[in-house]
Design a protein around this motif. Structure first.
Motif, PDB file in Angstrom:
ATOM      1  N   VAL A  27       0.836  -1.206   0.000  1.00  0.00           N
ATOM      2  CA  VAL A  27       0.000   0.000   0.000  1.00  0.00           C
ATOM      3  C   VAL A  27       0.872   1.258   0.000  1.00  0.00           C
ATOM      4  CG1 VAL A  27      -1.621   1.339   1.408  1.00  0.00           C
ATOM      5  CG2 VAL A  27      -2.003  -1.104   1.044  1.00  0.00           C
ATOM      6  N   LEU A  28       1.891   1.288   0.831  1.00  0.00           N
ATOM      7  CA  LEU A  28       2.751   2.472   0.888  1.00  0.00           C
ATOM      8  C   LEU A  28       3.560   2.649  -0.390  1.00  0.00           C
ATOM      9  CD1 LEU A  28       3.883   2.269   4.602  1.00  0.00           C
ATOM     10  CD2 LEU A  28       2.373   3.961   3.568  1.00  0.00           C
ATOM     11  N   TYR A  29       3.984   1.547  -0.997  1.00  0.00           N
ATOM     12  CA  TYR A  29       4.710   1.659  -2.259  1.00  0.00           C
ATOM     13  C   TYR A  29       3.803   2.244  -3.339  1.00  0.00           C
ATOM     14  CZ  TYR A  29       7.985   0.685  -5.964  1.00  0.00           C
ATOM     15  OH  TYR A  29       8.864   0.822  -7.009  1.00  0.00           O
ATOM     16  N   ALA A  30       2.537   1.830  -3.344  1.00  0.00           N
ATOM     17  CA  ALA A  30       1.583   2.390  -4.307  1.00  0.00           C
ATOM     18  C   ALA A  30       1.363   3.878  -4.045  1.00  0.00           C
ATOM     19  CB  ALA A  30       0.265   1.630  -4.239  1.00  0.00           C
ATOM     20  N   LEU A  31       1.278   4.269  -2.772  1.00  0.00           N
ATOM     21  CA  LEU A  31       1.098   5.686  -2.457  1.00  0.00           C
ATOM     22  C   LEU A  31       2.299   6.517  -2.883  1.00  0.00           C
ATOM     23  CD1 LEU A  31      -0.572   5.441   1.066  1.00  0.00           C
ATOM     24  CD2 LEU A  31      -1.663   6.078  -1.092  1.00  0.00           C
ATOM     25  N   VAL A  32       3.492   5.969  -2.710  1.00  0.00           N
ATOM     26  CA  VAL A  32       4.705   6.674  -3.155  1.00  0.00           C
ATOM     27  C   VAL A  32       4.740   6.735  -4.672  1.00  0.00           C
ATOM     28  CG1 VAL A  32       7.230   6.514  -3.269  1.00  0.00           C
ATOM     29  CG2 VAL A  32       6.073   6.218  -1.091  1.00  0.00           C
ATOM     30  N   TYR A  33       4.370   5.638  -5.322  1.00  0.00           N
ATOM     31  CA  TYR A  33       4.389   5.580  -6.783  1.00  0.00           C
ATOM     32  C   TYR A  33       3.460   6.626  -7.395  1.00  0.00           C
ATOM     33  CZ  TYR A  33       4.038   3.697 -11.494  1.00  0.00           C
ATOM     34  OH  TYR A  33       4.054   3.548 -12.852  1.00  0.00           O
ATOM     35  N   PHE A  34       2.292   6.812  -6.789  1.00  0.00           N
ATOM     36  CA  PHE A  34       1.338   7.797  -7.317  1.00  0.00           C
ATOM     37  C   PHE A  34       1.570   9.199  -6.775  1.00  0.00           C
ATOM     38  CE2 PHE A  34      -1.178   3.840  -7.904  1.00  0.00           C
ATOM     39  CZ  PHE A  34      -1.219   3.887  -9.287  1.00  0.00           C
ATOM     40  N   GLY A  35       2.592   9.394  -5.964  1.00  0.00           N
ATOM     41  CA  GLY A  35       2.971  10.716  -5.512  1.00  0.00           C
ATOM     42  C   GLY A  35       2.200  11.247  -4.314  1.00  0.00           C
ATOM     43  N   VAL A  49      10.362   3.340   1.762  1.00  0.00           N
ATOM     44  CA  VAL A  49       9.104   2.603   1.860  1.00  0.00           C
ATOM     45  C   VAL A  49       9.238   1.465   2.883  1.00  0.00           C
ATOM     46  CG1 VAL A  49       7.443   1.193   0.587  1.00  0.00           C
ATOM     47  CG2 VAL A  49       8.421   3.218  -0.481  1.00  0.00           C
ATOM     48  N   LEU A  50      10.379   0.807   2.926  1.00  0.00           N
ATOM     49  CA  LEU A  50      10.614  -0.269   3.881  1.00  0.00           C
ATOM     50  C   LEU A  50      10.539   0.243   5.319  1.00  0.00           C
ATOM     51  CD1 LEU A  50      11.522  -3.295   4.154  1.00  0.00           C
ATOM     52  CD2 LEU A  50      13.822  -2.378   4.354  1.00  0.00           C
ATOM     53  N   LEU A  51      11.220   1.337   5.602  1.00  0.00           N
ATOM     54  CA  LEU A  51      11.198   1.906   6.950  1.00  0.00           C
ATOM     55  C   LEU A  51       9.808   2.414   7.327  1.00  0.00           C
ATOM     56  CD1 LEU A  51      14.600   3.811   6.993  1.00  0.00           C
ATOM     57  CD2 LEU A  51      14.019   1.711   8.189  1.00  0.00           C
ATOM     58  N   LEU A  52       9.148   3.042   6.394  1.00  0.00           N
ATOM     59  CA  LEU A  52       7.794   3.528   6.647  1.00  0.00           C
ATOM     60  C   LEU A  52       6.832   2.363   6.887  1.00  0.00           C
ATOM     61  CD1 LEU A  52       6.338   6.200   6.875  1.00  0.00           C
ATOM     62  CD2 LEU A  52       5.847   6.085   4.434  1.00  0.00           C
ATOM     63  N   SER A  53       7.032   1.269   6.178  1.00  0.00           N
ATOM     64  CA  SER A  53       6.197   0.088   6.371  1.00  0.00           C
ATOM     65  C   SER A  53       6.392  -0.513   7.750  1.00  0.00           C
ATOM     66  CB  SER A  53       6.515  -0.971   5.314  1.00  0.00           C
ATOM     67  OG  SER A  53       6.249  -0.490   4.036  1.00  0.00           O
ATOM     68  N   ILE A  54       7.617  -0.528   8.231  1.00  0.00           N
ATOM     69  CA  ILE A  54       7.886  -1.039   9.576  1.00  0.00           C
ATOM     70  C   ILE A  54       7.171  -0.185  10.614  1.00  0.00           C
ATOM     71  CG2 ILE A  54       9.701  -1.328  11.310  1.00  0.00           C
ATOM     72  CD1 ILE A  54      11.559  -2.149   8.991  1.00  0.00           C
ATOM     73  N   VAL A  55       7.260   1.135  10.448  1.00  0.00           N
ATOM     74  CA  VAL A  55       6.647   2.048  11.413  1.00  0.00           C
ATOM     75  C   VAL A  55       5.122   1.940  11.395  1.00  0.00           C
ATOM     76  CG1 VAL A  55       6.304   4.507  11.920  1.00  0.00           C
ATOM     77  CG2 VAL A  55       8.583   3.650  11.401  1.00  0.00           C
ATOM     78  N   VAL A  56       4.539   1.764  10.240  1.00  0.00           N
ATOM     79  CA  VAL A  56       3.078   1.692  10.137  1.00  0.00           C
ATOM     80  C   VAL A  56       2.557   0.318  10.564  1.00  0.00           C
ATOM     81  CG1 VAL A  56       1.151   1.733   8.490  1.00  0.00           C
ATOM     82  CG2 VAL A  56       2.925   3.481   8.381  1.00  0.00           C
TER      83      VAL A  56
END
Length: 97
Positions: A27-35, A49-56
């Motif tokens: 989900v976060l990678y898709a959000l980053v991909y679409f800006g 995205v990896l670090l943000l995924s860990i935090v979320v």
């Protein structure tokens, strides 16, 4: 409970935790991909995205997997209790000799 049930509860919790992390990552990678979320600096997009995924995923796992975590901890408490009982039985057996 049997030994296979104990290990399966731990395995189930671990796999569900990894699933929550993987879902957050996608989900976060898709959000980053679409800006919708800013990209990392330079080529650090995947790391960002990896670090943000860990935090979320950590608080989500804490809330969503409460039942599995409680079942796993109950099984661990039972296993520790039986190990303590065996140790105490061995200790009293040595004292009796």
């Amino acid at each position: 409970m049997t030994a296979t049930t104990r290990s399966s509860a731990t395995l189930k919790y671990t796999l569900m935790r990894l699933g929550v992390f993987a879902g957050c990552f996608v989900v976060l990678y898709a959000l980053v991909y679409f800006g919708l979320i800013p990209r990392g600096l330079g080529d650090s997009n995947a790391l960002w995205v990896l670090l943000l995924s860990i935090v979320v995923s950590a608080p989500l796992s804490f809330v969503l997997l409460r039942r599995q975590r409680d079942a796993m901890s109950e099984q661990i408490v039972e296993k520790v209790g039986s190990a303590k009982a065996r140790l105490e039985a061995n200790r009293t057996q040595e004292d009796g000799v």
